[in-house]
Design a protein around this motif. Structure first.
Motif, PDB file in Angstrom:
ATOM      1  N   GLY A  47      60.428  36.972   8.551  1.00 49.96           N
ATOM      2  CA  GLY A  47      60.619  38.174   9.333  1.00 49.96           C
ATOM      3  C   GLY A  47      60.059  38.026  10.727  1.00 49.96           C
ATOM      4  O   GLY A  47      59.321  37.088  11.029  1.00 49.96           O
ATOM      5  N   SER A  48      60.413  38.985  11.565  1.00 55.40           N
ATOM      6  CA  SER A  48      59.919  38.987  12.931  1.00 55.40           C
ATOM      7  C   SER A  48      59.691  40.416  13.380  1.00 55.40           C
ATOM      8  O   SER A  48      60.197  41.365  12.785  1.00 55.40           O
ATOM      9  N   SER A  49      58.913  40.550  14.429  1.00 54.17           N
ATOM     10  CA  SER A  49      58.672  41.859  15.027  1.00 54.17           C
ATOM     11  C   SER A  49      58.410  41.662  16.510  1.00 54.17           C
ATOM     12  O   SER A  49      57.829  40.654  16.917  1.00 54.17           O
ATOM     13  N   TYR A  50      58.873  42.628  17.286  1.00 55.65           N
ATOM     14  CA  TYR A  50      58.610  42.574  18.725  1.00 55.65           C
ATOM     15  C   TYR A  50      58.519  43.987  19.280  1.00 55.65           C
ATOM     16  O   TYR A  50      59.014  44.945  18.686  1.00 55.65           O
ATOM     17  N   LYS A  65      60.017  50.253  22.170  1.00 51.06           N
ATOM     18  CA  LYS A  65      61.126  49.383  21.733  1.00 51.06           C
ATOM     19  C   LYS A  65      60.673  48.469  20.600  1.00 51.06           C
ATOM     20  O   LYS A  65      61.020  47.285  20.562  1.00 51.06           O
ATOM     21  N   TRP A  66      59.904  49.012  19.654  1.00 46.08           N
ATOM     22  CA  TRP A  66      59.330  48.230  18.560  1.00 46.08           C
ATOM     23  C   TRP A  66      60.364  48.047  17.454  1.00 46.08           C
ATOM     24  O   TRP A  66      60.952  48.999  16.969  1.00 46.08           O
ATOM     25  N   VAL A  67      60.551  46.798  17.027  1.00 51.29           N
ATOM     26  CA  VAL A  67      61.523  46.431  16.001  1.00 51.29           C
ATOM     27  C   VAL A  67      60.853  45.527  14.972  1.00 51.29           C
ATOM     28  O   VAL A  67      60.051  44.669  15.319  1.00 51.29           O
ATOM     29  N   ILE A  68      61.195  45.740  13.706  1.00 54.05           N
ATOM     30  CA  ILE A  68      60.788  44.847  12.609  1.00 54.05           C
ATOM     31  C   ILE A  68      62.069  44.391  11.935  1.00 54.05           C
ATOM     32  O   ILE A  68      62.922  45.221  11.605  1.00 54.05           O
ATOM     33  N   ASN A  69      62.205  43.087  11.702  1.00 53.76           N
ATOM     34  CA  ASN A  69      63.453  42.569  11.167  1.00 53.76           C
ATOM     35  C   ASN A  69      63.212  41.517  10.087  1.00 53.76           C
ATOM     36  O   ASN A  69      62.454  40.578  10.282  1.00 53.76           O
ATOM     37  N   ASP A  70      63.873  41.701   8.959  1.00 49.95           N
ATOM     38  CA  ASP A  70      63.918  40.709   7.886  1.00 49.95           C
ATOM     39  C   ASP A  70      64.968  39.696   8.300  1.00 49.95           C
ATOM     40  O   ASP A  70      66.109  40.065   8.581  1.00 49.95           O
ATOM     41  N   THR A  71      64.600  38.424   8.388  1.00 46.72           N
ATOM     42  CA  THR A  71      65.536  37.426   8.899  1.00 46.72           C
ATOM     43  C   THR A  71      66.214  36.651   7.777  1.00 46.72           C
ATOM     44  O   THR A  71      65.659  36.468   6.699  1.00 46.72           O
ATOM     45  N   CYS A  72      67.414  36.212   8.052  1.00 45.62           N
ATOM     46  CA  CYS A  72      68.241  35.480   7.081  1.00 45.62           C
ATOM     47  C   CYS A  72      68.051  33.979   7.270  1.00 45.62           C
ATOM     48  O   CYS A  72      67.654  33.542   8.338  1.00 45.62           O
ATOM     49  N   PRO A  73      68.320  33.154   6.251  1.00 46.04           N
ATOM     50  CA  PRO A  73      68.886  33.553   4.966  1.00 46.04           C
ATOM     51  C   PRO A  73      67.870  34.313   4.120  1.00 46.04           C
ATOM     52  O   PRO A  73      66.673  34.073   4.225  1.00 46.04           O
ATOM     53  N   CYS A 104      67.945  40.975   4.487  1.00 47.50           N
ATOM     54  CA  CYS A 104      68.147  40.420   5.824  1.00 47.50           C
ATOM     55  C   CYS A 104      69.451  40.917   6.443  1.00 47.50           C
ATOM     56  O   CYS A 104      69.607  40.873   7.653  1.00 47.50           O
ATOM     57  N   GLU A 105      70.376  41.420   5.632  1.00 53.12           N
ATOM     58  CA  GLU A 105      71.642  41.936   6.154  1.00 53.12           C
ATOM     59  C   GLU A 105      71.525  43.392   6.599  1.00 53.12           C
ATOM     60  O   GLU A 105      72.411  43.927   7.237  1.00 53.12           O
ATOM     61  N   SER A 106      70.429  44.060   6.258  1.00 49.10           N
ATOM     62  CA  SER A 106      70.276  45.471   6.600  1.00 49.10           C
ATOM     63  C   SER A 106      69.889  45.636   8.066  1.00 49.10           C
ATOM     64  O   SER A 106      69.481  44.696   8.725  1.00 49.10           O
ATOM     65  N   GLU A 107      70.002  46.865   8.534  1.00 52.29           N
ATOM     66  CA  GLU A 107      69.568  47.177   9.886  1.00 52.29           C
ATOM     67  C   GLU A 107      68.052  47.023   9.966  1.00 52.29           C
ATOM     68  O   GLU A 107      67.336  47.358   9.023  1.00 52.29           O
ATOM     69  N   PRO A 108      67.518  46.545  11.079  1.00 53.83           N
ATOM     70  CA  PRO A 108      66.064  46.438  11.224  1.00 53.83           C
ATOM     71  C   PRO A 108      65.417  47.812  11.366  1.00 53.83           C
ATOM     72  O   PRO A 108      66.098  48.806  11.614  1.00 53.83           O
ATOM     73  N   TRP A 109      64.099  47.857  11.191  1.00 55.27           N
ATOM     74  CA  TRP A 109      63.331  49.073  11.453  1.00 55.27           C
ATOM     75  C   TRP A 109      63.198  49.179  12.963  1.00 55.27           C
ATOM     76  O   TRP A 109      62.750  48.255  13.629  1.00 55.27           O
ATOM     77  N   GLY A 110      63.602  50.295  13.505  1.00 56.74           N
ATOM     78  CA  GLY A 110      63.497  50.507  14.947  1.00 56.74           C
ATOM     79  C   GLY A 110      64.817  50.294  15.646  1.00 56.74           C
ATOM     80  O   GLY A 110      65.844  50.140  14.997  1.00 56.74           O
ATOM     81  N   PRO A 111      64.820  50.306  16.943  1.00 53.80           N
ATOM     82  CA  PRO A 111      63.652  50.338  17.815  1.00 53.80           C
ATOM     83  C   PRO A 111      63.045  51.739  17.933  1.00 53.80           C
ATOM     84  O   PRO A 111      63.753  52.730  17.995  1.00 53.80           O
TER      85      PRO A 111
END
Length: 151
Positions: A47-50, A65-73, A104-111
């Protein structure tokens, strides 16, 4: 065109400071990015966050503009993140956990913008901690920016 020695001196000093990486205190505000890998071998799973950080005082920082994202695969593990600050005492102050609650295919949290972390002690540096929740433990990474108000 004639240039005064004073103007030439100011220009030379400014160029030297920029070359050394010395910039005004507001330079500590800005973008921060952190990534955590699920597996020791790396790869893209995890995952990543920025966010864009804005230090508003010695004890306050705003996340924009905070985002949390589950990354693929996809690896089947949820990704969580929180605001985190190291205080003058060396202790850490943490915000609430937030998660990319899908795959990982879902929308990320945020921004999201305007998320504040306010503390009772001076914040020396603030950032984001992002983790993969492995069930029995968290695998985490953090990145920080210095607070110009506590120099």
């Amino acid at each position: 065109m004639r240039m005064s020695l004073r103007t030439l001196g100011i220009a030379a000093t400014s160029a030297a400071l920029l070359t050394l990486g010395i910039t005004p205190a507001v330079a500590e505000d800005g973008h921060i990015y952190v990534k955590v890998h699920t597996y020791p071998s790396g790869g893209d799973s995890g995952g990543s966050s920025y966010a864009d950080l804005n230090f508003t005082a010695a004890r306050s920082v705003t996340y924009n503009k905070w985002v949390i994202n589950d990354t693929c695969p996809g690896d089947g593990f949820r990704v969580i993140a929180r605001a985190r600050a190291q205080l003058r005492s060396g202790a850490y102050a943490n915000g609430a956990w937030h998660e990319d609650d899908g795959t990982c295919e879902s929308e990320p949290w945020g921004p999201y913008s305007g998320r504040e972390l306010n503390t009772s002690g001076d914040i020396m540096r603030a950032g984001i901690q992002v983790c993969v929740d492995l069930g029995d433990r968290l695998k985490c990474e953090s990145e920080f920016r210095d607070n110009p108000h506590t120099r």
